[in-house]
Design a protein around this motif. Structure first.
Motif, PDB file in Angstrom:
ATOM      1  N   ILE A 193       0.739  -1.260  -0.080  1.00  0.00           N
ATOM      2  CA  ILE A 193      -0.149  -0.022  -0.120  1.00  0.00           C
ATOM      3  C   ILE A 193       0.875   1.339   0.005  1.00  0.00           C
ATOM      4  O   ILE A 193       0.624   2.123  -0.766  1.00  0.00           O
ATOM      5  N   ALA A 194       1.961   1.267   0.852  1.00  0.00           N
ATOM      6  CA  ALA A 194       2.765   2.602   0.709  1.00  0.00           C
ATOM      7  C   ALA A 194       3.283   2.652  -0.400  1.00  0.00           C
ATOM      8  O   ALA A 194       3.481   3.806  -0.943  1.00  0.00           O
ATOM      9  N   ASP A 195       3.843   1.395  -1.153  1.00  0.00           N
ATOM     10  CA  ASP A 195       4.509   1.782  -2.261  1.00  0.00           C
ATOM     11  C   ASP A 195       3.706   2.360  -3.493  1.00  0.00           C
ATOM     12  O   ASP A 195       3.912   3.092  -4.373  1.00  0.00           O
ATOM     13  N   GLU A 196       2.444   1.596  -3.447  1.00  0.00           N
ATOM     14  CA  GLU A 196       1.191   2.156  -4.467  1.00  0.00           C
ATOM     15  C   GLU A 196       1.040   3.692  -4.364  1.00  0.00           C
ATOM     16  O   GLU A 196       0.849   4.466  -5.221  1.00  0.00           O
ATOM     17  N   LEU A 197       1.029   4.259  -2.758  1.00  0.00           N
ATOM     18  CA  LEU A 197       0.558   5.573  -2.761  1.00  0.00           C
ATOM     19  C   LEU A 197       1.628   6.119  -3.244  1.00  0.00           C
ATOM     20  O   LEU A 197       1.488   7.289  -4.007  1.00  0.00           O
ATOM     21  N   GLU A 198       2.711   6.017  -3.179  1.00  0.00           N
ATOM     22  CA  GLU A 198       4.116   6.507  -3.441  1.00  0.00           C
ATOM     23  C   GLU A 198       4.180   6.905  -4.971  1.00  0.00           C
ATOM     24  O   GLU A 198       4.517   7.879  -5.600  1.00  0.00           O
ATOM     25  N   ARG A 199       3.862   5.623  -5.676  1.00  0.00           N
ATOM     26  CA  ARG A 199       3.971   5.557  -7.157  1.00  0.00           C
ATOM     27  C   ARG A 199       2.991   6.442  -7.718  1.00  0.00           C
ATOM     28  O   ARG A 199       3.344   7.024  -8.563  1.00  0.00           O
ATOM     29  N   GLY A 201       2.029   9.349  -6.131  1.00  0.00           N
ATOM     30  CA  GLY A 201       2.326  10.606  -5.652  1.00  0.00           C
ATOM     31  C   GLY A 201       1.119  11.008  -4.852  1.00  0.00           C
ATOM     32  O   GLY A 201       0.956  12.190  -4.527  1.00  0.00           O
ATOM     33  N   SER A 202       0.552  10.055  -4.148  1.00  0.00           N
ATOM     34  CA  SER A 202      -0.394  10.500  -2.882  1.00  0.00           C
ATOM     35  C   SER A 202       0.123  10.114  -1.628  1.00  0.00           C
ATOM     36  O   SER A 202       1.290   9.431  -1.591  1.00  0.00           O
ATOM     37  N   GLN A 203      -0.291  10.744  -0.536  1.00  0.00           N
ATOM     38  CA  GLN A 203       0.188  10.424   0.681  1.00  0.00           C
ATOM     39  C   GLN A 203      -0.973   9.833   1.433  1.00  0.00           C
ATOM     40  O   GLN A 203      -2.086  10.070   1.244  1.00  0.00           O
ATOM     41  N   PRO A 204      -0.910   9.233   2.790  1.00  0.00           N
ATOM     42  CA  PRO A 204      -1.924   8.898   3.600  1.00  0.00           C
ATOM     43  C   PRO A 204      -2.783  10.129   4.095  1.00  0.00           C
ATOM     44  O   PRO A 204      -2.100  11.070   4.428  1.00  0.00           O
ATOM     45  N   PHE A 205      -4.063   9.969   4.359  1.00  0.00           N
ATOM     46  CA  PHE A 205      -4.942  11.064   4.799  1.00  0.00           C
ATOM     47  C   PHE A 205      -4.779  11.169   6.180  1.00  0.00           C
ATOM     48  O   PHE A 205      -4.823  12.111   6.757  1.00  0.00           O
ATOM     49  N   PHE A 206      -4.299  10.212   7.056  1.00  0.00           N
ATOM     50  CA  PHE A 206      -4.158   9.992   8.385  1.00  0.00           C
ATOM     51  C   PHE A 206      -2.875  10.543   8.865  1.00  0.00           C
ATOM     52  O   PHE A 206      -2.047  10.349   8.198  1.00  0.00           O
TER      53      PHE A 206
END
Ligand code: SF4
Ligand code: SF4
Length: 226
Positions: A193-199, A201-206
């Protein structure tokens, strides 16, 4: 968007892996508040009209701002800037350090060995302590007006997202994630999940404290900015 899963079934691109140790997590940059996840969940599990296991929370509704890829909503929120209309699908994230499990006086909520947080209906007394304990608004009490409180409770039996555990046992993804048109619900291991968000260009909302509740202190480090 779809891809072929381990058994040849069609899975949404947000579903990276399923089963033991899986996590569910929203990509706030991708959610467009279409309600597709809510419909998929209701249709799959035949939920009553007033029982939503996913609640899409929309902030700054109607406010113009950047949308779509590279909108950097999470970055703007963190900087106190206008993120524009921003939607977040809220559901049970099957937390590693689940506060609902800690506060439940009857062990009706349990963190299972495979990582899913389950509701044992027969043990729930309707006290709704879990509703206060959950930081994400996941517990629902669809029958709380039916006089269903059995011992001390305000009423009802707790209901929440199951993570589509039965579907995952046959290598399918959660219905919400598979049917999300923008792949805004991610399913997989914490690192995936962390890798996909980084790919993306997103970040966790929390914030990081919430991330420690959801993923545990060790896995929350996957999401720390380097
Ligand atoms: S605290 Fe809320 S989100 Fe976390 S496992 Fe419990 S019900 Fe689910
Ligand atoms: S309402 Fe049920 S599940 Fe929630 S804390 Fe009370 S007994 Fe546990």
């Amino acid at each position: 968007m779809t891809q072929e899963g381990p058994s040849g079934q069609v899975m949404g691109e947000g579903v990276m892996s399923t089963g033991e140790g899986m996590r569910i997590f929203p990509d706030v940059e991708a959610c467009i508040d279409c309600g597709g996840c809510v419909v998929a969940c209701k249709r799959t599990w035949d939920r009553e009209i007033d029982n939503q296991r996913i609640d899409i929370t929309t902030m700054a509704e109607g406010v113009a701002g950047p949308q779509g890829e590279n909108a950097d909503k999470t970055e703007r929120l963190a900087a106190g800037e206008n993120p524009g209309e921003t939607s977040l699908p809220m559901q049970c994230y099957h937390c590693e350090n689940a506060p609902c499990v800690s506060v439940c006086p009857t062990n009706a909520l349990q963190k299972e060995d495979d990582g899913f947080v389950t509701v044992h209906d027969d043990l729930c007394v309707g006290c709704q302590y879990c509703l206060s304990g959950c930081p994400f608004g996941a517990p629902q009490f669809p029958d709380s007006d039916d006089g269903a409180a059995r011992i001390v409770g305000t009423g009802g039996i707790m209901d929440k997202c199951t993570g589509c555990r039965e579907r995952q046992e046959v290598q399918k993804g959660p219905a919400c994630a598979e049917e999300c048109a923008t792949d805004a619900i991610l399913v997989g291991g914490a690192g995936e999940i962390a890798d996909e968000l980084e790919r993306r260009g997103s970040q966790p909302f929390f914030n990081q404290e919430a991330m420690k509740i959801i993923f545990g202190a060790e896995d929350a480090q996957f999401f720390e900015e380097s």
